[in-house]
Scaffold this active site. Sequence first.
Site, PDB file in Angstrom:
ATOM      1  N   ASP A 182     -20.770  12.883  60.712  1.00 29.29           N
ATOM      2  CA  ASP A 182     -20.226  13.308  59.423  1.00 29.29           C
ATOM      3  C   ASP A 182     -19.375  12.146  58.930  1.00 29.29           C
ATOM      4  O   ASP A 182     -18.187  12.064  59.196  1.00 29.29           O
ATOM      5  CB  ASP A 182     -19.397  14.585  59.586  1.00 29.29           C
ATOM      6  N   ASP A 213     -11.952  10.249  66.850  1.00 26.51           N
ATOM      7  CA  ASP A 213     -11.371   9.831  65.581  1.00 26.51           C
ATOM      8  C   ASP A 213     -10.393   8.705  65.875  1.00 26.51           C
ATOM      9  O   ASP A 213      -9.762   8.688  66.930  1.00 26.51           O
ATOM     10  CB  ASP A 213     -10.666  10.978  64.863  1.00 26.51           C
ATOM     11  N   CYS A 259     -19.849  14.052  52.065  1.00 27.84           N
ATOM     12  CA  CYS A 259     -19.418  14.929  50.972  1.00 27.84           C
ATOM     13  C   CYS A 259     -19.319  14.117  49.687  1.00 27.84           C
ATOM     14  O   CYS A 259     -18.353  14.226  48.932  1.00 27.84           O
ATOM     15  CB  CYS A 259     -18.089  15.610  51.293  1.00 27.84           C
ATOM     16  N   GLY A 296     -12.922  20.935  61.959  1.00 24.93           N
ATOM     17  CA  GLY A 296     -13.616  22.161  61.575  1.00 24.93           C
ATOM     18  C   GLY A 296     -15.040  22.205  62.098  1.00 24.93           C
ATOM     19  O   GLY A 296     -15.478  23.212  62.681  1.00 24.93           O
ATOM     20  N   LYS A 297     -15.784  21.120  61.927  1.00 30.85           N
ATOM     21  CA  LYS A 297     -17.169  21.075  62.407  1.00 30.85           C
ATOM     22  C   LYS A 297     -17.205  21.005  63.936  1.00 30.85           C
ATOM     23  O   LYS A 297     -18.093  21.592  64.563  1.00 30.85           O
ATOM     24  CB  LYS A 297     -17.898  19.881  61.796  1.00 30.85           C
ATOM     25  N   ALA A 316     -12.182  14.479  62.725  1.00 26.12           N
ATOM     26  CA  ALA A 316     -11.012  15.088  62.078  1.00 26.12           C
ATOM     27  C   ALA A 316     -11.399  15.753  60.755  1.00 26.12           C
ATOM     28  O   ALA A 316     -12.297  15.261  60.056  1.00 26.12           O
ATOM     29  CB  ALA A 316      -9.943  14.030  61.841  1.00 26.12           C
ATOM     30  N   PRO A 317     -10.782  16.893  60.414  1.00 24.46           N
ATOM     31  CA  PRO A 317      -9.712  17.599  61.129  1.00 24.46           C
ATOM     32  C   PRO A 317     -10.186  18.571  62.209  1.00 24.46           C
ATOM     33  O   PRO A 317      -9.393  19.321  62.755  1.00 24.46           O
ATOM     34  CB  PRO A 317      -9.001  18.352  60.011  1.00 24.46           C
TER      35      PRO A 317
END
Length: 559
Positions: free
Chosen positions: A422, A366, A472, A347-348, A344-345
Amino acid sequence: MKPCEVPQVCWLLVESPRSVVKASTERLNRSGEAQRRVDSLLLLLLLLEVLRRKLRPQLFSDLPAALLQFNQCHVTRLVTYAEVSAHPRHAQRAEEMSIFPRISLKPEVTEFLRNVFLNKEVLAAVGHQEAESRFQKLLTCLSHPPSYTCVRASTHLAPLEEIQHKLEEELKKQMCNSSAEEISVQILPHPRIPDVLLLPVDGPRPVKQLSSEVVVGAQCGSAVLRGAHVFAPGIVASPKYMKAGDVVSVFSDLEGRCTRGATSFEGKRVFVGNGVAQMDRSRIFCTGEPPKGIGVQMVEPLYLSPSFDGVLPSLAFLQNLPSVVVGHVLGPRPGERILDMCAAPGGKTCHIAALMEDQGEVVALDRIRNKIDRILQNAQTLHLRSIKAFCFNSTQAVSSDPAQETEGPPFPPESFDRVLLDAPCSGLGQRPNMGSTWSLKEICSYQPLQRKLFHAAVRLLKKGGVLVYSTCTVTLAENEEQVAWALDTFPCLTLQPQEPHIGAGGMLGAGLSPEQLRLLQRFSPELSWDQTGTDRAAPLPCRADRDTIGFFIAKFLKN
């Protein structure tokens, strides 16, 4: 008085005003007439700003507007620095052109991060002064937005040049219909990443604060700095009689202390721009249902960047540059089966499918149901059919029955050609981030979860497959220390070169060798945080690789 001396004077003025007045008087006696005028004005402005902060702002409402505006633009940021820094020499250059205070963190979290950035390996390599300077720059740059907007182009649907042209036309229409001051549209392709377009952000701009004030939450304020309007749920305070159509100044509540529904707020806050109220106060605070829609339309933001709401939704996807780099580092190929463990969300996930030319299978997991709906919605918008999304806890994604063959999780071991982890993280690399109320316990809670996910990722990856780990955040515990742990725990894993590699290498402090650190990719905006004017004058494509969010990428091969 040289510009570089001003922050030191500010700090002294707060700590020891008598010594500054005495020193300034002696300097005035020694200076020529022209220099005396400049020094006198600067000293007056500094005194006014300290008094304004120590007393009540209303006492200064009768001062000439031009003097207040000059004072605000050229002095406020310096005194803010003086109030929050006990060591002005370490971060002087970083603060000279900053307009926001450093990110507001709990003292225990600040001390934790200081120990990270001033660890023994770093101190031995660069010395205490440079290490402290980098740390202070980090705290400053995190509260400021990057100097550009990154757009990932859907090159699986149209050529980059065609998307660039369509985007220019759409944004020109937007500016013609907007009441904000008109700016020229500049869109540049990234020189090394074939599906990225870059748009410069205009800011900070000299925007005058108004008497009518709206206060929003810190997260909402950060979104405004990246080009968003203020949505009604983000508003926590407004004037008592605010009506739709009123022009208001918008402030961000840094510490989350403003009471929802208040009519004013004198706590720690920062100005982010002016806008037009789209709702009456009664509609925002006095209804039974949570408010929806835009509460304030920003017409004069401090940082001006285009709004992408409804702009080419299938062709232009807003995404931070390091997040786009992750997909390319993973290197997906048509026909492969790829797992995105914490998707989520989406993009990757969608980027992976696009790089595969939508040929193969991308499995997205997710554990939150409504986030799965968002992934599927993004996939539909981008016309991607190879994505399958499941609501599932990825730590339990490995089946205990190797012979089990099902479409969804759990999966047999060695089911995927590539795995993207991620990982959930403390998020301390996000920009702009003016404040976090998280405790040190919360910041440190992610490492065990990341290792559980790592165990599942390695088991699900085929021999000869690629695992990419990313976060991140900026901590060693969630980045380089995880790499060192993984290499020690899983002898089958080896670090691999990354392409593209546009960030810095790994950070010292986890016991990794220089060769291993070079194979890692850490996006460290503090290393180039230089707002004296030189860096902002650099070409945007060159500046973009440095002026990013804080991010970390490691690439492994399973032997």
